[in-house]
Design an enzyme around this catalytic site. Structure first.
Site, PDB file in Angstrom:
ATOM      1  N   ARG A  32       0.829  -1.216   0.000  1.00 22.40           N
ATOM      2  CA  ARG A  32       0.000   0.000   0.000  1.00 22.40           C
ATOM      3  C   ARG A  32       0.862   1.264   0.000  1.00 22.40           C
ATOM      4  NH1 ARG A  32      -5.204  -1.668   3.851  1.00 22.40           N
ATOM      5  NH2 ARG A  32      -6.377  -2.629   2.148  1.00 22.40           N
TER       6      ARG A  32
ATOM      7  N   LYS B 101     -12.322 -10.512   9.282  1.00 21.86           N
ATOM      8  CA  LYS B 101     -13.291  -9.417   9.428  1.00 21.86           C
ATOM      9  C   LYS B 101     -14.692  -9.951   9.126  1.00 21.86           C
ATOM     10  CE  LYS B 101     -10.341  -5.404   8.291  1.00 21.86           C
ATOM     11  NZ  LYS B 101     -10.063  -4.363   7.281  1.00 21.86           N
TER      12      LYS B 101
ATOM     13  N   GLY C  41      -5.229  -6.094   2.120  1.00 24.38           N
ATOM     14  CA  GLY C  41      -3.912  -5.950   2.747  1.00 24.38           C
ATOM     15  C   GLY C  41      -3.313  -7.292   3.145  1.00 24.38           C
TER      16      GLY C  41
ATOM     17  N   GLY D 106     -12.033  -4.992   1.467  1.00 30.18           N
ATOM     18  CA  GLY D 106     -13.461  -4.695   1.637  1.00 30.18           C
ATOM     19  C   GLY D 106     -14.012  -3.877   0.479  1.00 30.18           C
TER      20      GLY D 106
HETATM   21  C1  3PG Z   1      -8.705  -2.131   4.783  1.00 26.41           C
HETATM   22  O1  3PG Z   1      -7.667  -2.528   5.305  1.00 26.41           O
HETATM   23  O2  3PG Z   1      -9.519  -2.896   4.235  1.00 26.41           O
HETATM   24  C2  3PG Z   1      -8.987  -0.655   4.719  1.00 26.41           C
HETATM   25  O3  3PG Z   1      -7.882   0.054   5.166  1.00 26.41           O
HETATM   26  C3  3PG Z   1     -10.221  -0.308   5.515  1.00 26.41           C
HETATM   27  O4  3PG Z   1     -10.073  -0.644   6.862  1.00 26.41           O
HETATM   28  P1  3PG Z   1     -11.371  -0.851   7.768  1.00 26.41           P
HETATM   29  O5  3PG Z   1     -11.989  -2.156   7.344  1.00 26.41           O
HETATM   30  O6  3PG Z   1     -10.880  -0.872   9.185  1.00 26.41           O
HETATM   31  O7  3PG Z   1     -12.299   0.312   7.500  1.00 26.41           O
HETATM   32 MG    MG Z   2      -7.211  -4.916   6.121  1.00 23.85          MG
END
Ligand code: 3PG
Ligand code: MG
Length: 441
Positions: free
Chosen positions: A81, A242, A399, A422
């Site tokens: 990134r 997540k 990432g 995301g």
């Molecule tokens: C990610 O790593 O997907 C982006 O930086 C967004 O992060 P977040 O899901 O904490 O908003």
């Molecule tokens: Mg991430």
């Protein structure tokens, strides 16, 4: 950085090579040419300003990057990134602008969390640019204002984590106004958080003359070219940790893809929902109903959902703990699933070989610690092989996903690798991303 330019050209050759039938009569990702939700190149170019449209010489430019890089024990484990943000910074400074970089890091939820300071990232940015990058310990207020005044034309300064202020995620207009007060122009190069309507990605674009940065342009361009007319069958692999934030996306993806592979922490929640005893595994039990709902939506949409059939478990998430491979009905109550097992990996390899497109977000296991990277490595290498031989279009994003592909040694062999996780998934859903929408004239 990683020669994305040539990589990208090669990916386009792949795209041209396949003229296979479009099996589903659904238009790609729910969009149509001319849709206001379209992210087609033509749409992008006619509606966006880019940095070519800003006269930045002698001006202060606030540049929103996504420097939310993977970090372990205070060390950056993957600089993708950062590297991919270089073009915009270099162009702006070369044009005589004073660049003020803003970003979030982690999820500090409106508190100052020292472990989530951007200071080490500012050092990495300085290294990548081979120049000094000043750092201010706040992104608004007197510290930030002094830093913005101090940065020379052609220079770069970076401000502390935006999410140390709760107003950032609340898309607060006053907070955005304070950020806007630091500069003459706003450039958004953070495609990977364009799915967030936050003060630094959404509100601020209404307050300053705004433009898309080079990475934002490149990501939208590459994703549109590779995926607007996807070669079917299409498989999507969604893994990682997540869980709750990706559940809604899965509910939509079942309408877009032919095969949905669920791995990583995501899979645990689905297995738990199906009544499987998953021991101490990472799981969001309150998401069980949502998981079952996705499974029935998938049946209705004719999308095959693939869950693990075996698992690698251990009592602790650490190097050197004795891992064990077990079938799903034999997960010890004091152990946790840290990777999908070898039978699952073999199953996934066969399924991917039957597809023409694979979209990958999220690792299959806790790849940061060996040997829990085994299944991710196996599938990543098979995907790379199929891509290189010309039988698969592979697009990965996120990432951690990029870090996992680097760990497997195959990042350069995928058709396209996006910095976005995301945001990539939400783009696939056909949604207009708030950070992209805000840039439109
Ligand atoms: C990610 O790593 O997907 C982006 O930086 C967004 O992060 P977040 O899901 O904490 O908003
Ligand atoms: Mg991430």
């Amino acid at each position: 950085m990683f020669a994305y330019g040539c990589h990208h050209n090669r990916s386009m050759q792949h795209v041209r090579k396949f003229g296979g039938p479009v099996l589903k009569q659904v238009l790609p990702w729910g969009r149509r040419p001319g849709d206001k939700n379209g992210t087609f190149q033509g749409d992008l170019m006619s509606n966006f300003k880019t940095i070519d449209d800003l006269d930045v010489a002698g001006k202060r430019v606030l540049v929103r990057l996504d420097l939310n890089v993977p970090m372990r024990d205070g060390r950056i484990t993957d600089t993708t990134r950062i590297d991919r943000s270089m073009d915009t910074i270099r162009e702006l400074t070369a044009a005589g602008a004073a660049v003020i970089v803003i970003s979030h890091f982690g999820r500090p939820k409106g508190q100052v969390v020292p472990e989530m300071s951007l200071r080490p990232v500012a050092r990495a940015l300085a290294q990548a640019l081979s120049r000094d990058v000043a750092f201010a310990t706040d992104c608004i207020g007197p510290e930030a204002e002094a830093a913005a005044r101090a940065v020379a034309m052609g220079g770069v300064t970076m401000l502390e984590n935006l999410r140390f202020h709760a107003e950032e995620e609340a898309n607060d207009m006053d907070f955005a106004d304070q950020l806007a007060g630091l500069a003459n122009f706003y450039v958004n190069d953070a495609f990977s958080c364009a799915h967030r309507a936050h003060a630094s990605t959404e509100a601020i674009a209404r307050l300053l003359p705004s433009a898309a940065g080079r990475l934002m342009q490149a990501e939208l361009d590459a994703l549109s070219k590779a995926l607007d007319i996807p070669q079917r069958p299409v498989a999507a692999l969604v893994g990682g940790a997540k869980i709750s934030s990706k559940m809604t996306v899965l509910g939509h993806l079942v309408n877009q893809v032919d095969v949905l592979i669920i791995g990583g922490g995501m899979a645990n929640t689905f297995l738990h929902a199906q009544g499987i005893d998953i021991g101490k595994s990472l799981c969001e039990a309150e998401m069980a109903d949502a998981a079952l709902d996705i499974l029935s939506k998938a049946v209705a949409a004719g999308c095959k959902v693939v869950l693990p059939i075996d698992a690698v478990v251990a009592k602790e998430f650490a190097e050197g703990t004795a891992p064990q491979t077990v079938l799903l009905d034999a997960i010890p109550s004091d152990a946790m699933m840290l990777d999908v097992g070898p039978a699952s990996a073999a199953d996934l390899m066969a399924r991917v070989a039957n597809c023409k497109t694979l979209l990958w977000n999220g690792p299959l296991g806790a790849f940061e610690v060996k040997p829990f990277d085994a299944a991710t490595n196996t599938l990543a290498r098979e995907t790379a092989r199929l891509t290189t031989e010309g039988s698969l279009i592979s697009v990965a994003g996120g990432g951690d996903t990029v870090a996992a592909l680097v760990n497997a040694g195959v990042k350069e062999d995928f058709t396209y690798v996006s910095t976005a996780g995301g945001a990539f998934l939400e783009w696939l859903e056909g949604k207009e991303l708030p950070g992209v929408a805000a840039l439109k004239a």
